[in-house]
Write a protein that holds these residues in place. Structure first.
Motif, PDB file in Angstrom:
ATOM      1  N   SER A 117      -2.837   1.945  -4.040  1.00  0.00           N
ATOM      2  CA  SER A 117      -2.653   3.394  -3.903  1.00  0.00           C
ATOM      3  C   SER A 117      -3.927   4.123  -3.478  1.00  0.00           C
ATOM      4  O   SER A 117      -3.943   5.350  -3.393  1.00  0.00           O
ATOM      5  CB  SER A 117      -2.108   3.992  -5.206  1.00  0.00           C
ATOM      6  OG  SER A 117      -3.036   3.838  -6.254  1.00  0.00           O
ATOM      7  N   ASN A 118      -4.985   3.351  -3.242  1.00  0.00           N
ATOM      8  CA  ASN A 118      -6.200   3.978  -2.714  1.00  0.00           C
ATOM      9  C   ASN A 118      -6.747   3.164  -1.543  1.00  0.00           C
ATOM     10  O   ASN A 118      -7.937   3.156  -1.291  1.00  0.00           O
ATOM     11  CB  ASN A 118      -7.255   4.091  -3.823  1.00  0.00           C
ATOM     12  CG  ASN A 118      -8.300   5.131  -3.496  1.00  0.00           C
ATOM     13  OD1 ASN A 118      -7.975   6.233  -3.072  1.00  0.00           O
ATOM     14  ND2 ASN A 118      -9.556   4.771  -3.643  1.00  0.00           N
ATOM     15  N   ASN A 130      -2.365  -1.603  -7.175  1.00  0.00           N
ATOM     16  CA  ASN A 130      -1.107  -1.075  -6.630  1.00  0.00           C
ATOM     17  C   ASN A 130      -1.267  -0.568  -5.198  1.00  0.00           C
ATOM     18  O   ASN A 130      -0.341   0.020  -4.652  1.00  0.00           O
ATOM     19  CB  ASN A 130      -0.586   0.053  -7.535  1.00  0.00           C
ATOM     20  CG  ASN A 130       0.887   0.296  -7.331  1.00  0.00           C
ATOM     21  OD1 ASN A 130       1.657  -0.636  -7.110  1.00  0.00           O
ATOM     22  ND2 ASN A 130       1.297   1.548  -7.378  1.00  0.00           N
ATOM     23  N   PRO A 169      -0.872   6.958  -9.426  1.00  0.00           N
ATOM     24  CA  PRO A 169      -0.008   5.789  -9.188  1.00  0.00           C
ATOM     25  C   PRO A 169      -0.733   4.444  -9.076  1.00  0.00           C
ATOM     26  O   PRO A 169      -0.271   3.553  -8.384  1.00  0.00           O
ATOM     27  CB  PRO A 169       0.669   6.154  -7.856  1.00  0.00           C
ATOM     28  CG  PRO A 169      -0.330   6.982  -7.152  1.00  0.00           C
ATOM     29  CD  PRO A 169      -1.107   7.724  -8.196  1.00  0.00           C
ATOM     30  N   GLY A 170      -1.872   4.295  -9.762  1.00  0.00           N
ATOM     31  CA  GLY A 170      -2.604   3.023  -9.683  1.00  0.00           C
ATOM     32  C   GLY A 170      -2.396   2.164 -10.912  1.00  0.00           C
ATOM     33  O   GLY A 170      -1.679   2.539 -11.845  1.00  0.00           O
ATOM     34  N   THR A 215       0.851  -1.196   0.000  1.00  0.00           N
ATOM     35  CA  THR A 215       0.000   0.000   0.000  1.00  0.00           C
ATOM     36  C   THR A 215       0.886   1.246   0.000  1.00  0.00           C
ATOM     37  O   THR A 215       1.946   1.254   0.638  1.00  0.00           O
ATOM     38  CB  THR A 215      -0.909   0.066   1.251  1.00  0.00           C
ATOM     39  OG1 THR A 215      -0.078   0.100   2.422  1.00  0.00           O
ATOM     40  CG2 THR A 215      -1.837  -1.124   1.332  1.00  0.00           C
ATOM     41  N   THR A 216       0.432   2.286  -0.697  1.00  0.00           N
ATOM     42  CA  THR A 216       1.240   3.508  -0.766  1.00  0.00           C
ATOM     43  C   THR A 216       1.203   4.286   0.557  1.00  0.00           C
ATOM     44  O   THR A 216       2.031   5.159   0.774  1.00  0.00           O
ATOM     45  CB  THR A 216       0.757   4.426  -1.918  1.00  0.00           C
ATOM     46  OG1 THR A 216      -0.649   4.646  -1.758  1.00  0.00           O
ATOM     47  CG2 THR A 216       1.013   3.795  -3.269  1.00  0.00           C
ATOM     48  N   PRO A 223       4.334   9.015   2.367  1.00  0.00           N
ATOM     49  CA  PRO A 223       3.359   7.997   1.963  1.00  0.00           C
ATOM     50  C   PRO A 223       1.933   8.498   2.196  1.00  0.00           C
ATOM     51  O   PRO A 223       1.650   9.122   3.226  1.00  0.00           O
ATOM     52  CB  PRO A 223       3.663   6.823   2.906  1.00  0.00           C
ATOM     53  CG  PRO A 223       5.020   7.087   3.468  1.00  0.00           C
ATOM     54  CD  PRO A 223       5.184   8.574   3.482  1.00  0.00           C
ATOM     55  N   ALA A 242      -2.436   8.039   0.315  1.00  0.00           N
ATOM     56  CA  ALA A 242      -3.258   7.374  -0.705  1.00  0.00           C
ATOM     57  C   ALA A 242      -3.919   8.440  -1.572  1.00  0.00           C
ATOM     58  O   ALA A 242      -5.047   8.274  -2.024  1.00  0.00           O
ATOM     59  CB  ALA A 242      -4.281   6.450  -0.053  1.00  0.00           C
ATOM     60  N   GLY A 243      -3.230   9.542  -1.769  1.00  0.00           N
ATOM     61  CA  GLY A 243      -3.786  10.630  -2.574  1.00  0.00           C
ATOM     62  C   GLY A 243      -4.846  11.379  -1.794  1.00  0.00           C
ATOM     63  O   GLY A 243      -4.767  11.486  -0.554  1.00  0.00           O
TER      64      GLY A 243
END
Ligand SMILES: Cc1cc2nc3c(=O)[nH]c(=O)nc-3n(C[C@H](O)[C@H](O)[C@H](O)COP(=O)(O)OP(=O)(O)OC[C@H]3O[C@@H](n4cnc5c(N)ncnc54)[C@H](O)[C@@H]3O)c2cc1C
Length: 302
Positions: free
Chosen positions: A68-69, A66, A128-129, A28-29, A221, A223-224
């Motif tokens: 990222s969310n 990825n 970034p997904g 996870t981002t 880091p 998740a946007g």
């Protein structure tokens, strides 16, 4: 879960194998998340059998791209996590149509489109997904979103059966689709793009990347955007106007650079982030009467 379940999972996963107790912070981002009981990043042709084994043993199965969310709980995930990863990403370009495997990074697909002189995917350069995650979320930025360019999607349904879906069937809206609710797995997506000028396409992508670097806390880091944009407002502005810039819970912080981002400033736990999200929502609701809905998806045990 019993030994037979693990044995059958391993057979179904093939060369990808099954990892036990895999820390989700690696995937996870946000760089948080406890262990998944079982984890695999298989070839796409292995998916139907993996789904079948989980169903047979009554085990839960989570799909990620990825990461990222995603906010994964500190106690991790009970069941199997399947990552649709980049190694399954293939691309073909024909007659303005770009077809990509779901595991391909969206930014990579956008670069390939640009190299082929195809315009329409520039907005995706800094997201970034994966292609699959972007379809599920109807990801978007600046002047575009997936819905504008998507022409066709291939999914597996809950029984592992392949289905071709039109854009209308996906019920795409602001950062949503029907895919998660129907337990579909995206395996491939086709985008219809316009012929353009390579230099202009790359310049636009570069401009968008620059805007991100200038405005977003990409050095931490995250998740946007943590919350969706409430109708008629900007989440980041509401949070800033509520005096919450830099507000912290444990290692989680409302970014001072962009209040719409919660960042993992300093060894945050998922609980820190979830608590901060809750407190921010409550304070914004009390102050402005506006409800903030998380854009980040929360999975696992907290
Ligand atoms: C720095 C940063 C900037 C960001 N900027 C943007 C932005 O500008 N615009 C934007 O929209 N988002 C943005 N995001 C959020 C995120 O990148 C997108 O939502 C992205 O589309 C998620 O893709 P993913 O592959 O990481 O999906 P994940 O986070 O892994 O999963 C998201 C959801 O999709 C599901 N899923 C993933 N892959 C599949 C699949 N193949 N089949 C079925 N379900 C699947 C998961 O189960 C989950 O529900 C940003 C994130 C970060 C960290």
């Amino acid at each position: 879960m019993n030994d037979l379940f693990l044995k059958e999972l391993k057979e179904a996963a093939g060369d990808a194998g099954i990892i036990e107790n895999e820390p989700m912070m690696r995937h996870t981002t946000f760089r948080v998340g406890g262990p998944a009981d079982y984890f695999t990043a298989p070839d796409l042709n292995r998916l139907p059998e993996l789904l079948h084994v989980c169903k047979k043993h009554g085990a839960a199965c989570f799909i990620i791209g990825n990461g990222s969310n995603l906010l994964v709980g500190d106690k991790g995930i009970r069941g199997l996590v399947i990552q649709i990863s980049d190694k399954t990403g293939e691309v073909s370009i024909n007659d303005g149509r770009l077809k990509a495997g779901a595991g391909m990074l969206l930014s990579k697909a956008a670069n390939m489109a640009a190299n082929a002189g195809l315009s329409g995917m520039e907005f995706a350069a800094g997201i970034p997904g994966t292609v699959g995650g972007a379809v599920v979320m109807n990801a978007g930025a600046y002047d575009g979103e997936i819905k504008d360019i998507l022409s066709n999607v291939t999914v597996l349904d809950e029984d592992g059966k392949k289905r071709e879906l039109s854009v209308e069937e996906l019920e795409l809206g602001y950062r949503r689709s029907c895919i998660a609710g129907r337990h579909y797995i995206v395996t491939e997506a086709e985008f219809l793009l316009k012929q353009g000028n390579c230099d202009e396409i790359f310049a636009k992508m570069e401009k968008f990347r620059g805007l991100r670097t200038g405005k977003q806390p990409l050095e931490y880091p995250s998740a946007g955007s943590t919350f969706k944009r409430p109708e008629g407002y900007f989440a980041g502005k509401l949070i800033m106007d509520a005096g919450l810039s830099g507000f912290r819970v444990g290692g989680a912080q409302v970014s001072e650079k962009h209040c719409g981002f919660i960042i993992n400033k300093d060894g945050a736990s998922a609980k820190d982030i979830a608590t901060l999200m809750q407190e921010v929502s409550e304070k914004v609701e009390r102050r402005f009467g506006v409800t903030l809905e998380p854009e980040v998806r929360m999975i696992g045990e907290f």
